[in-house]
Design an enzyme around this catalytic site. Structure first.
Site, PDB file in Angstrom:
ATOM      1  N   ASN A   7      30.891  53.309  58.775  1.00 16.39           N
ATOM      2  CA  ASN A   7      30.733  52.005  58.136  1.00 16.39           C
ATOM      3  C   ASN A   7      29.946  51.114  59.090  1.00 16.39           C
ATOM      4  O   ASN A   7      30.491  50.604  60.061  1.00 16.39           O
ATOM      5  CB  ASN A   7      32.123  51.411  57.846  1.00 16.39           C
ATOM      6  CG  ASN A   7      32.040  50.066  57.138  1.00 16.39           C
ATOM      7  OD1 ASN A   7      30.951  49.528  56.936  1.00 16.39           O
ATOM      8  ND2 ASN A   7      33.190  49.527  56.779  1.00 16.39           N
ATOM      9  N   ARG A  64      29.336  54.374  54.118  1.00 18.19           N
ATOM     10  CA  ARG A  64      29.585  53.275  53.191  1.00 18.19           C
ATOM     11  C   ARG A  64      28.270  52.515  53.026  1.00 18.19           C
ATOM     12  O   ARG A  64      27.660  52.093  54.009  1.00 18.19           O
ATOM     13  CB  ARG A  64      30.638  52.343  53.766  1.00 18.19           C
ATOM     14  CG  ARG A  64      30.838  51.144  52.893  1.00 18.19           C
ATOM     15  CD  ARG A  64      31.618  50.058  53.581  1.00 18.19           C
ATOM     16  NE  ARG A  64      31.802  48.963  52.663  1.00 18.19           N
ATOM     17  CZ  ARG A  64      31.989  47.700  53.046  1.00 18.19           C
ATOM     18  NH1 ARG A  64      32.017  47.406  54.325  1.00 18.19           N
ATOM     19  NH2 ARG A  64      32.149  46.753  52.160  1.00 18.19           N
ATOM     20  N   HIS A 153      33.653  45.948  46.811  1.00 20.57           N
ATOM     21  CA  HIS A 153      34.953  46.521  47.158  1.00 20.57           C
ATOM     22  C   HIS A 153      35.336  47.660  46.210  1.00 20.57           C
ATOM     23  O   HIS A 153      36.518  47.983  46.061  1.00 20.57           O
ATOM     24  CB  HIS A 153      36.105  45.476  47.075  1.00 20.57           C
ATOM     25  CG  HIS A 153      36.067  44.394  48.103  1.00 20.57           C
ATOM     26  ND1 HIS A 153      36.445  43.099  47.816  1.00 20.57           N
ATOM     27  CD2 HIS A 153      35.727  44.410  49.407  1.00 20.57           C
ATOM     28  CE1 HIS A 153      36.333  42.367  48.905  1.00 20.57           C
ATOM     29  NE2 HIS A 153      35.890  43.130  49.899  1.00 20.57           N
ATOM     30  N   ARG A 214      34.088  32.099  52.348  1.00 27.19           N
ATOM     31  CA  ARG A 214      33.198  32.002  51.174  1.00 27.19           C
ATOM     32  C   ARG A 214      33.855  31.163  50.087  1.00 27.19           C
ATOM     33  O   ARG A 214      35.072  31.257  49.886  1.00 27.19           O
ATOM     34  CB  ARG A 214      32.891  33.391  50.620  1.00 27.19           C
ATOM     35  CG  ARG A 214      32.035  34.230  51.542  1.00 27.19           C
ATOM     36  CD  ARG A 214      31.830  35.621  50.989  1.00 27.19           C
ATOM     37  NE  ARG A 214      32.004  36.608  52.041  1.00 27.19           N
ATOM     38  CZ  ARG A 214      32.353  37.862  51.837  1.00 27.19           C
ATOM     39  NH1 ARG A 214      32.568  38.305  50.615  1.00 27.19           N
ATOM     40  NH2 ARG A 214      32.491  38.682  52.844  1.00 27.19           N
ATOM     41  N   GLU A 337      39.649  52.824  52.418  1.00 27.32           N
ATOM     42  CA  GLU A 337      38.288  53.055  51.919  1.00 27.32           C
ATOM     43  C   GLU A 337      37.652  54.272  52.599  1.00 27.32           C
ATOM     44  O   GLU A 337      36.909  55.017  51.984  1.00 27.32           O
ATOM     45  CB  GLU A 337      37.432  51.806  52.163  1.00 27.32           C
ATOM     46  CG  GLU A 337      37.817  50.675  51.227  1.00 27.32           C
ATOM     47  CD  GLU A 337      37.446  49.301  51.743  1.00 27.32           C
ATOM     48  OE1 GLU A 337      38.082  48.832  52.708  1.00 27.32           O
ATOM     49  OE2 GLU A 337      36.524  48.689  51.185  1.00 27.32           O
TER      50      GLU A 337
END
Ligand code: ADP
Length: 357
Positions: A7, A64, A153, A214, A337
């Site tokens: 990742n 990823r 996601h 965010r 993940e």
């Protein structure tokens, strides 16, 4: 089969090695501060070289990749054409895809002949219907520039949905699930019969829930208003929306939910407000996704906040299901993940081998 999962972020590389299909984690680690002024690691190539020194030989690499646009509905074995398409998506994911590509290029050089697979954050949401992914803008922006909801996601939402089916001992194809990935970035997905039918993040990971830094959903007219009012350019505005808003911007204290909970307990009003806004928006989305599916068999919470902050989970669900004969089960499932990427990498490599035999 030994699978290295990579990742690559803009300044970090996280990795895990799994023995598949047994799903045994063999090793993991990370390299941080890549490219920073006083760092000894100036690029992803050097970083990956360091990773590979720690890892014995591997059979395949799973990467990823944040944005696959509309080009990728599922994981793919990486070749030059795939790399070109990932590059084309840099335009719509300028913070993420270039780092993902740097990792792929470095692995190609350092591990010649080893198969590499790209697993996209957006792929799981490619089943969302057009009435949910087209924005209320002139249609040409979609047909010319592919402006639409993509969602992110995806690997995490898919993983926890599969886990939920296993825990509930029911086939995924019979379930209606709402998955809430609440980390620094937060998103929620409505999953009907194993397929994502809506999600809160959009064209970028800025839309939807309130996040660490965010803003999530806002009136788009605010963007031009604030730019005029503060006389700032697009880059500064982008920075405000992505880096200084959300929990951090509202509270003026931190983007870290644990810190905010402790300030809220000490009665700090802006920490309390940030928490209230976060929970309110989450609850609204859960309600909306119950409405589009007609019901939900389970609400699943995952990632840092989702897994560890019980008060947030219970307040987001408070009063929502009291009128129901069969309220949804509330599940807390640790996301993984990297394991999902290893599974998908293993599957695609095996399929390819079977085809050749
Ligand atoms: P990322 O999106 O960076 O992977 P995480 O999933 O680690 O983020 O989530 C980070 C958020 O989870 C922070 O707001 C943090 O306060 C919150 N959190 C609460 N409890 C924990 C915990 N035990 N470990 C990590 N994060 C936690």
């Amino acid at each position: 089969m030994k699978i290295l999962v990579i990742n690559c972020g803009s300044s970090s590389i996280k990795y895990k090695v799994f023995e598949m299909p047994g799903e045994r984690l063999i090793s993991k680690g990370s390299i941080e501060h890549i490219g920073e002024a006083d760092s000894s690691v100036q690029d992803h190539y050097t970083g990956l070289k360091m990773v590979l020194e720690k890892v014995d030989s591997v059979d395949a690499v799973g990467h990823r990749v944040v944005h696959g646009g509309e080009k990728f509905q599922e994981p793919v074995i990486i070749d030059n054409s795939v790399m070109r398409k990932i590059k084309q998506c840099c335009m719509i994911a300028p913070l993420h895809n270039p780092a993902n590509l740097a990792g792929i290029r470095a692995c190609k050089k350092l591990l010649p002949g080893v198969k590499q697979v790209a697993v996209f954050d957006t792929a799981f949401h490619q089943t969302i219907p057009s009435y949910a992914y087209i924005y209320g803008l002139p249609y040409e922006y979609y047909s010319r520039y592919r402006v639409r909801k993509y969602g992110f996601h995806g690997t995490s939402h898919e993983y926890v949905a599969l886990e939920a089916a296993r825990i509930l001992k029911r086939p995924l194809e019979k379930l209606k699930l709402i998955t809430c990935h609440l980390g620094n970035g937060c998103s929620i997905a409505a999953i009907d019969k194993g397929r994502s039918i809506d999600t809160s993040m959009g064209f970028t990971p800025l839309e939807g829930l309130i996040m660490g830094t965010r803003c999530g959903d806002i009136d788009p007219a605010l963007v031009t208003y604030i730019m005029r009012r503060k006389k700032i350019d697009v880059y500064e505005m982008d920075n405000i929306l992505n880096k200084t808003s959300g929990l951090k911007g509202i509270s003026g204290i931190s983007n870290d939910m644990r810190v905010l909970e402790s300030h809220a307990k000490a009665n700090e009003p802006r920490a309390k407000l940030a928490l209230a806004i976060f929970i309110y928006r989450l609850k609204k989305y859960i309600g909306a996704y119950m409405a589009i599916m007609g019901r939900a068999d389970a609400i699943i919470f995952t990632a840092g906040i989702g897994e560890h902050q019980k008060d947030i989970r219970s307040k987001a669900c408070e009063g929502l299901f009291s009128h129901m004969k069969r309220p949804p089960k509330i599940l807390v499932i640790a996301t993984n993940e990297e394991l999902m990427i290893a599974r998908q990498t293993c599957q695609i490599i095996r399929r390819r081998r079977q085809c050749k035999e």
